[in-house]
Design an enzyme around this catalytic site. Structure first.
Site, PDB file in Angstrom:
ATOM      1  N   HIS A   1     -12.286 -36.071   0.891  1.00 16.70           N
ATOM      2  CA  HIS A   1     -12.978 -37.213  -0.196  1.00 16.70           C
ATOM      3  C   HIS A   1     -13.452 -37.750   0.544  1.00 16.70           C
ATOM      4  O   HIS A   1     -13.221 -39.125   1.414  1.00 16.70           O
ATOM      5  CB  HIS A   1     -11.245 -37.913  -0.718  1.00 16.70           C
ATOM      6  CG  HIS A   1     -11.362 -39.017  -1.591  1.00 16.70           C
ATOM      7  ND1 HIS A   1     -11.886 -38.430  -2.933  1.00 16.70           N
ATOM      8  CD2 HIS A   1     -11.954 -39.679  -1.882  1.00 16.70           C
ATOM      9  CE1 HIS A   1     -12.021 -39.538  -4.070  1.00 16.70           C
ATOM     10  NE2 HIS A   1     -12.150 -40.119  -2.889  1.00 16.70           N
TER      11      HIS A   1
ATOM     12  N   SER B   1     -15.589 -40.877  -6.689  1.00 13.49           N
ATOM     13  CA  SER B   1     -13.816 -41.196  -7.058  1.00 13.49           C
ATOM     14  C   SER B   1     -14.576 -42.220  -8.058  1.00 13.49           C
ATOM     15  O   SER B   1     -14.583 -41.746  -9.046  1.00 13.49           O
ATOM     16  CB  SER B   1     -13.782 -41.594  -5.376  1.00 13.49           C
ATOM     17  OG  SER B   1     -12.175 -41.535  -5.419  1.00 13.49           O
TER      18      SER B   1
ATOM     19  N   LYS C   1     -16.237 -41.951 -11.777  1.00 13.62           N
ATOM     20  CA  LYS C   1     -15.563 -42.226 -13.621  1.00 13.62           C
ATOM     21  C   LYS C   1     -16.493 -42.615 -14.051  1.00 13.62           C
ATOM     22  O   LYS C   1     -16.981 -42.459 -14.860  1.00 13.62           O
ATOM     23  CB  LYS C   1     -14.171 -42.332 -13.081  1.00 13.62           C
ATOM     24  CG  LYS C   1     -12.857 -41.971 -11.958  1.00 13.62           C
ATOM     25  CD  LYS C   1     -11.746 -42.700 -12.170  1.00 13.62           C
ATOM     26  CE  LYS C   1     -11.319 -42.089 -11.572  1.00 13.62           C
ATOM     27  NZ  LYS C   1     -10.772 -40.719 -10.263  1.00 13.62           N
TER      28      LYS C   1
ATOM     29  N   TRP D   1      -5.789 -34.599  -4.455  1.00  9.50           N
ATOM     30  CA  TRP D   1      -5.488 -35.595  -5.068  1.00  9.50           C
ATOM     31  C   TRP D   1      -6.289 -35.691  -6.348  1.00  9.50           C
ATOM     32  O   TRP D   1      -6.061 -35.857  -7.238  1.00  9.50           O
ATOM     33  CB  TRP D   1      -5.818 -37.080  -3.936  1.00  9.50           C
ATOM     34  CG  TRP D   1      -5.236 -38.005  -4.839  1.00  9.50           C
ATOM     35  CD1 TRP D   1      -5.773 -38.847  -4.908  1.00  9.50           C
ATOM     36  CD2 TRP D   1      -4.131 -38.723  -5.726  1.00  9.50           C
ATOM     37  NE1 TRP D   1      -5.234 -40.150  -5.626  1.00  9.50           N
ATOM     38  CE2 TRP D   1      -3.772 -39.580  -6.022  1.00  9.50           C
ATOM     39  CE3 TRP D   1      -2.693 -38.092  -5.291  1.00  9.50           C
ATOM     40  CZ2 TRP D   1      -3.169 -40.743  -6.877  1.00  9.50           C
ATOM     41  CZ3 TRP D   1      -1.522 -38.402  -6.445  1.00  9.50           C
ATOM     42  CH2 TRP D   1      -1.612 -39.985  -6.655  1.00  9.50           C
TER      43      TRP D   1
END
Ligand code: GCU
Length: 404
Positions: free
Chosen positions: A385, A244, A248, A335
């Protein structure tokens, strides 16, 4: 404009039409035909773009970095593993900041390949081992984890065991190193603490428009952990991993620092692996509004204006070439735009091809739970997720192909 008022788009038919910026055409139109031109022309200009316009640049150099072994136990995990806790201290002028790396290594000889990843709630949350230090850094409140007043306690020991399949990693002959991201930079829109403040000029209170946000600070922390790992004689190749927001950070760390032998992005979504121009699920405007401290201020130019971006996230991924790259999605994680994550991995293929490495040739997404594992790898698994044992099983299998 308040982007939060916009409903996110989850309809494939409403994805805007856009041209995918070609990784092999430089900003001035030069065609990149070989690895030399990639390394000399294209890679540096893409890296500079992401540095100045997306994640922000590190404004200076440290004066000093030092390492201290806080704890070492050769009989951890019921005697199957070797554990180390190493404090890393960064110094700049009169300021300093320390974070702790928790390492689990199998009890084998020789250089051990390992996964390095940041964690969300403290090193003590990934294990039940009572010797693992409870972080005193700022923590996100979480009632279920027993964290209030932004302070972690014994109650949160082991609460994130489910996300770190340490026993499978150890059984595979690999190791794990993890760091609590809040020790590097607390995840809040406040630049008074964490790494940023070490680099301020007199009177400065926040980074300049082209200077680093929190993602770049977390990535910088991963590289400083790497400074330790490269000089630990028990450590071999290091694969940087993240989930998540921390995915990044792992991608940015992997792009900036080629000492990372490979990179894994788990559900990293917008501002990570997913293509921004698809505007599916989370968008640039939404992320900058909800998390104004993650990217540099220059990135706001692209809020609700993704078409103006001369790059997209597949070019961030391409900066990792020719090193192995794994992008993973979860079916219910709309998402983060699983299709945008997949396509982004696909669009690196021409760059990996320059190096004679195999990317992902097809634009057709694989079925769920049917990984594609080339130098560029991808899977979409069932579920939400999260980081699951299934994800780790794939990462270990793939990593074993190139770590030894
Ligand atoms: C939020 C955010 C995402 C991020 C995620 C996470 O959902 O919008 O961009 O990846 O948090 O880090 O869990």
């Amino acid at each position: 404009m308040a982007f939060a008022q916009f409903e996110p788009n989850y309809d494939e038919n409403k994805v805007p039409k856009f041209i995918v910026p070609d990784p092999l055409t430089s900003f001035d139109g030069t065609q990149i035909k070989n690895t030399g031109d990639w390394s000399k022309i294209r890679r540096p200009e893409l890296l500079a773009f992401f540095e100045n316009e997306v994640y922000g640049k590190v404004p200076g150099n440290l004066d000093d970095i030092s390492f201290k072994i806080l704890e070492e136990n050769t009989n951890a995990l019921s005697g199957t593993a070797h554990i180390k806790q190493v404090e890393v201290t960064l110094k700049k002028d009169t300021e300093s900041l320390s974070f702790t790396i928790l390492m689990y290594l199998p009890k084998t000889t020789g250089k051990i390949p390992l996964f390095l990843g940041l964690n969300f709630y403290g090193n003590h949350t990934v294990t039940n081992d009572e010797n693992v230090i409870v972080s005193s850094a700022w923590s996100m409140n979480n009632e279920g984890f027993g964290i209030k007043d932004n302070t972690a306690t014994e109650k949160s020991r082991g609460v994130r065991i489910n996300r770190w399949d340490i026993s499978s990693i150890i059984a595979s002959g690999m190791g794990l190193a993890t760091i609590y991201y809040g020790e590097i930079d607390p995840d809040k829109n406040d630049f008074s603490d964490g790494l940023h403040s070490l680099f301020y000029e007199a009177g400065q209170e926040k980074p300049k428009a082209d200077e680093w946000g929190s993602i770049a600070a977390w990535a910088f922390g991963l590289s400083r952990a790497m400074d330790y790992l490269v000089q630990d004689s028990s450590v071999g190749k290091v694969i940087v991993f993240g989930h998540s927001r921390l995915g990044k950070a792992a991608l940015w760390a992997g792009a900036m620092d080629d000492r990372f032998a490979a990179v894994i992005s788990n559900d990293s979504g917008c501002g990570g692996a997913a293509l921004s121009k698809r505007r599916f699920g989370e968008t640039v405007g939404r992320i900058n509004e909800s998390f104004p401290h993650w990217f540099c201020d220059n990135f706001n130019v692209y809020n609700n204006n993704e078409e103006a971006l001369p790059v997209d996230q597949h070019q961030l991924l391409a900066l990792i070439a020719p090193r192995p790259l794994y992008v993973a999605s979860a079916q219910e994680d709309e998402w983060a735009d699983p299709k945008g994550e997949f396509l982004s991995a696909h669009y690196t293929t021409s760059v990996y091809g320059l190096f004679g490495k195999k990317g992902i040739g097809t634009t057709e997404m694989p079925e769920v739970n049917m990984p594609i594992q080339n130098t560029v790898a991808y899977h979409i698994r069932t579920g939400i997720h999260d980081v699951t044992d299934y994800d780790w099983e794939q990462y270990i299998k793939w990593a074993k192909k190139f770590v030894e």
